[in-house]
Design an enzyme around this catalytic site. Sequence first.
Site, PDB file in Angstrom:
ATOM      1  N   GLY A  77      21.173 -16.938 -24.603  1.00  0.00           N
ATOM      2  CA  GLY A  77      22.481 -17.565 -24.836  1.00  0.00           C
ATOM      3  C   GLY A  77      23.392 -16.728 -25.715  1.00  0.00           C
ATOM      4  CD  GLU A 124      38.674   8.067  -9.966  1.00  0.00           C
ATOM      5  OE1 GLU A 124      39.830   7.934 -10.385  1.00  0.00           O
ATOM      6  OE2 GLU A 124      38.293   9.069  -9.365  1.00  0.00           O
TER       7      GLU A 124
HETATM    8  C1  FAD Z   1      41.407  -1.633 -14.194  1.00  0.00           C
HETATM    9  C2  FAD Z   1      41.804  -0.783 -13.040  1.00  0.00           C
HETATM   10  C3  FAD Z   1      42.296   0.496 -13.276  1.00  0.00           C
HETATM   11  C4  FAD Z   1      42.699   1.306 -12.209  1.00  0.00           C
HETATM   12  N1  FAD Z   1      43.230   2.547 -12.466  1.00  0.00           N
HETATM   13  C5  FAD Z   1      43.806   3.243 -11.447  1.00  0.00           C
HETATM   14  C6  FAD Z   1      44.542   4.451 -11.694  1.00  0.00           C
HETATM   15  O1  FAD Z   1      44.644   4.916 -12.842  1.00  0.00           O
HETATM   16  N2  FAD Z   1      45.147   5.062 -10.662  1.00  0.00           N
HETATM   17  C7  FAD Z   1      45.086   4.601  -9.382  1.00  0.00           C
HETATM   18  O2  FAD Z   1      45.680   5.209  -8.501  1.00  0.00           O
HETATM   19  N3  FAD Z   1      44.375   3.462  -9.107  1.00  0.00           N
HETATM   20  C8  FAD Z   1      43.743   2.778 -10.093  1.00  0.00           C
HETATM   21  N4  FAD Z   1      43.054   1.624  -9.839  1.00  0.00           N
HETATM   22  C9  FAD Z   1      43.006   1.126  -8.463  1.00  0.00           C
HETATM   23  C10 FAD Z   1      41.619   1.201  -7.819  1.00  0.00           C
HETATM   24  O3  FAD Z   1      41.279   2.510  -7.533  1.00  0.00           O
HETATM   25  C11 FAD Z   1      41.675   0.278  -6.578  1.00  0.00           C
HETATM   26  O4  FAD Z   1      41.696  -1.051  -7.073  1.00  0.00           O
HETATM   27  C12 FAD Z   1      40.512   0.497  -5.648  1.00  0.00           C
HETATM   28  O5  FAD Z   1      40.617   1.738  -4.996  1.00  0.00           O
HETATM   29  C13 FAD Z   1      40.408  -0.608  -4.585  1.00  0.00           C
HETATM   30  O6  FAD Z   1      41.634  -0.848  -3.968  1.00  0.00           O
HETATM   31  P1  FAD Z   1      42.173  -2.355  -3.835  1.00  0.00           P
HETATM   32  O7  FAD Z   1      42.112  -2.958  -5.183  1.00  0.00           O
HETATM   33  O8  FAD Z   1      43.474  -2.335  -3.139  1.00  0.00           O
HETATM   34  O9  FAD Z   1      41.084  -3.081  -2.945  1.00  0.00           O
HETATM   35  P2  FAD Z   1      41.013  -3.115  -1.336  1.00  0.00           P
HETATM   36  O10 FAD Z   1      41.099  -1.729  -0.796  1.00  0.00           O
HETATM   37  O11 FAD Z   1      41.975  -4.120  -0.834  1.00  0.00           O
HETATM   38  O12 FAD Z   1      39.534  -3.649  -1.111  1.00  0.00           O
HETATM   39  C14 FAD Z   1      39.159  -5.014  -1.229  1.00  0.00           C
HETATM   40  C15 FAD Z   1      37.684  -5.122  -0.840  1.00  0.00           C
HETATM   41  O13 FAD Z   1      37.496  -4.697   0.516  1.00  0.00           O
HETATM   42  C16 FAD Z   1      36.558  -3.643   0.558  1.00  0.00           C
HETATM   43  N5  FAD Z   1      36.965  -2.679   1.592  1.00  0.00           N
HETATM   44  C17 FAD Z   1      38.192  -2.131   1.782  1.00  0.00           C
HETATM   45  N6  FAD Z   1      38.165  -1.267   2.804  1.00  0.00           N
HETATM   46  C18 FAD Z   1      36.894  -1.264   3.271  1.00  0.00           C
HETATM   47  C19 FAD Z   1      36.223  -0.569   4.314  1.00  0.00           C
HETATM   48  N7  FAD Z   1      36.840   0.324   5.061  1.00  0.00           N
HETATM   49  N8  FAD Z   1      34.898  -0.814   4.509  1.00  0.00           N
HETATM   50  C20 FAD Z   1      34.225  -1.700   3.719  1.00  0.00           C
HETATM   51  N9  FAD Z   1      34.818  -2.387   2.706  1.00  0.00           N
HETATM   52  C21 FAD Z   1      36.122  -2.156   2.492  1.00  0.00           C
HETATM   53  C22 FAD Z   1      36.581  -2.985  -0.818  1.00  0.00           C
HETATM   54  O14 FAD Z   1      35.382  -2.290  -1.078  1.00  0.00           O
HETATM   55  C23 FAD Z   1      36.784  -4.210  -1.688  1.00  0.00           C
HETATM   56  O15 FAD Z   1      35.554  -4.838  -1.912  1.00  0.00           O
HETATM   57  C24 FAD Z   1      42.577   0.820 -10.879  1.00  0.00           C
HETATM   58  C25 FAD Z   1      42.060  -0.454 -10.649  1.00  0.00           C
HETATM   59  C26 FAD Z   1      41.682  -1.244 -11.697  1.00  0.00           C
HETATM   60  C27 FAD Z   1      41.162  -2.620 -11.413  1.00  0.00           C
END
Ligand code: FAD
Length: 388
Positions: A348, A371
């Site tokens: 807890g 990333e």
């Molecule tokens: C705190 C934080 C800091 C960040 N910092 C940066 C930064 O400095 N610069 C920057 O450019 N970005 C940054 N990001 C963005 C981050 O890289 C993206 O959130 C990430 O690449 C996922 O993109 P999305 O959130 O649009 O999810 P989506 O692409 O919409 O994905 C949603 C879900 O679907 C899944 N999915 C999507 N496509 C597929 C596929 N082809 N096959 C199987 N599964 C799939 C994903 O794995 C995920 O589970 C940051 C994000 C966060 C939360």
Amino acid sequence: MGVLERLDAAIPLRPEEAMLLESVRALSRDAIAPRAADHDRTADFPRDNIEGINALGLNAMFVPEAYGGTPLSYTAYLAVVREISMACAATGIIWATTFHAMKPVIEFGTAEQKARLLPRIAAGGLAALAITEPDAGSDATGMRTEFRVDDDAIIVNGGKSFITNGDVADLYLVFGKWAGIADQRAAIAALVIERGTQGLEIVRTEDKLGHRASGTAQLAFDGCRVPRANRLAGPGNGLKLLLASLNTSRPSIAAHALGIARAAFDDAVAYVNERRQGGRRIIDNQGIQFMLADMAAELVLAESWLWHVGQLVDGGAQDFAVEASLLKLRASDAAMRIATDAVQLFGGYGYCKDHRVERLFRDAKVTQIWEGTNQIHRQFIGRSFIER
Ligand SMILES: Cc1cc2nc3c(=O)[nH]c(=O)nc-3n(C[C@H](O)[C@H](O)[C@H](O)COP(=O)(O)OP(=O)(O)OC[C@H]3O[C@@H](n4cnc5c(N)ncnc54)[C@H](O)[C@@H]3O)c2cc1C
């Protein structure tokens, strides 16, 4: 010496790098770690930590000497990321992100760009890497931010989401698409936008689960006029630069995740040695020993692969995308699992903010998302085995 200490002692560092790492350890232990809970609670930018990092001149370790730096190995850089992240994951990602954004400038920039931009970074400036957009996350090629030439300037219109350091950066490395090029991949280009450029707006920052002291900003570009001299990659080269920059930032992201994992493991070991139930220490139960064994096995194998990839890069390897991807996947999954198990081992108390494992658990989650989500990494790694 335990197995983890032996692994740390074997990190391949030159004597001056080992000395610097000792200074980073002292800073992390004495200043950064004690402030981490407070920064997490207030979500205030950890300026005090960044000042401490700059007092050690840490940015200089990845900037070439000609531009104000004192370059050290990539392995040393990874060790520093891990050390800072162990103390405060938010501070770790703030520092690492400057490297992620500036590495492409260092590798692909012109001499004029480097001379103009890099001394600011060597002196302690912050940078942001802007790839993600509201409708272009996992598939970055879907980005819509537009670059259009106008005389001696490039006009940028569009927006970016989730940009680490987006609210505090001095320099932004921004990816977008060159106007008038139909091929979505060929159109990708990159440029540097300097803080204060008209038309660059910080729309908001996110209220997040973890890494609360690290700003994650939504950016808008509204007729943002950027000097043509700031173009880093034109159409045809942008995607190559994007992929190359991810190759060197992914091991760094893994080092950061492994900092969280190590902190969670250390806390769990200390707790189960101390906590008593039923008249004996928790660790005297075999079930608990098995949990520790699984956590340790994941940790040491991921850490070993971290140093292996570091050595590959330092040895001049060009083709290490799969190695980097395996590392990011394994390190982040290990961080989430070890942080989850650490909370479990605290019972807890692990669910309450008095103990650091609660924060580590929240901080670990995003390492599986940013990333490239771990689904995307699994796809990339799996595809590399398709015989053509
Ligand atoms: C705190 C934080 C800091 C960040 N910092 C940066 C930064 O400095 N610069 C920057 O450019 N970005 C940054 N990001 C963005 C981050 O890289 C993206 O959130 C990430 O690449 C996922 O993109 P999305 O959130 O649009 O999810 P989506 O692409 O919409 O994905 C949603 C879900 O679907 C899944 N999915 C999507 N496509 C597929 C596929 N082809 N096959 C199987 N599964 C799939 C994903 O794995 C995920 O589970 C940051 C994000 C966060 C939360």
